[in-house]
Design a protein around this motif. Structure first.
Motif, PDB file in Angstrom:
ATOM      1  N   HIS A  91      -2.887  -1.439   6.336  1.00 32.43           N
ATOM      2  CA  HIS A  91      -3.560  -1.750   5.063  1.00 32.43           C
ATOM      3  C   HIS A  91      -2.805  -2.854   4.312  1.00 32.43           C
ATOM      4  CE1 HIS A  91      -5.635   2.478   4.910  1.00 32.43           C
ATOM      5  NE2 HIS A  91      -5.899   1.793   6.004  1.00 32.43           N
ATOM      6  N   HIS A 121       0.427   5.707   0.758  1.00 32.97           N
ATOM      7  CA  HIS A 121      -0.409   6.870   1.053  1.00 32.97           C
ATOM      8  C   HIS A 121       0.453   8.119   0.985  1.00 32.97           C
ATOM      9  CE1 HIS A 121      -4.345   5.282   2.481  1.00 32.97           C
ATOM     10  NE2 HIS A 121      -3.631   4.181   2.545  1.00 32.97           N
ATOM     11  N   ASP A 139       0.845  -1.199   0.000  1.00 32.69           N
ATOM     12  CA  ASP A 139       0.000   0.000   0.000  1.00 32.69           C
ATOM     13  C   ASP A 139       0.877   1.244   0.000  1.00 32.69           C
ATOM     14  OD1 ASP A 139      -2.449   1.318  -0.077  1.00 32.69           O
ATOM     15  OD2 ASP A 139      -2.579   1.466   2.106  1.00 32.69           O
TER      16      ASP A 139
END
Ligand code: MG
Length: 155
Positions: free
Chosen positions: A42, A10, A8
């Motif tokens: 995540h 971000h 993941d």
């Protein structure tokens, strides 16, 4: 046995809390996203879901659903753990790598490993965590997490 893998990323945003592995770290920027932006949880969630061929985090918890706005990502991880357990598996160990320019993870690594271990109901010596800086990647404005999990069939 089963293996699972998750990834993941971000983007950093000013003035929001930085949550990594369920721990709030002191930093000027946090990670944006529909939930609390916890990139490590995540990746771990997707690793667990992938290990039992369950739908991925975005399918189970769509960003379009207002219900997950600002959500504690521990909720996602708990659901993944419940699905793995329902499929007949328990965790042997997890390993992970964080890639981010700042803050330094070293001083917080023990707390993050402890937090993840608690969320997964496994000993902290079964939670691996490495941190790297994104040398030459041009991703200083993002935090990236990779995670793998190994499961065994429950007796
Ligand atoms: Mg995410």
């Amino acid at each position: 046995m089963r293996i699972g893998y998750g990834w993941d990323s971000h983007e950093f945003k000013a003035g929001i809390p930085l949550r990594i592995g369920g721990v709030t770290l002191p930093h000027s920027h946090g990670l944006g996203g529909h939930s609390d932006g916890d990139v490590l949880l995540h990746a771990l969630t997707d690793a667990l879901l992938g290990a039992v061929a369950a739908p991925d985090i975005g399918t189970l918890f769509p960003p379009s659903d207002a219900k997950w706005k600002g959500a504690d990502s521990a909720v996602f991880l708990r659901e993944a753990l419940a699905r793995a357990s329902a499929a007949g598996y328990s965790i042997i160990n997890v390993d992970s790598t964080l890639i981010l320019a700042a803050p330094k993870i070293g001083p917080h690594a023990a707390a993050i490993r402890e937090s993840v271990a608690k969320l997964l109901n496994i000993p902290s010596n079964c939670v691996g965590l490495k941190a790297k800086t994104p040398e030459g990647m041009g991703t200083d404005n993002a935090a990236i997490a990779h995670a793998v999990v190994l499961l065994r069939e429950k007796p």
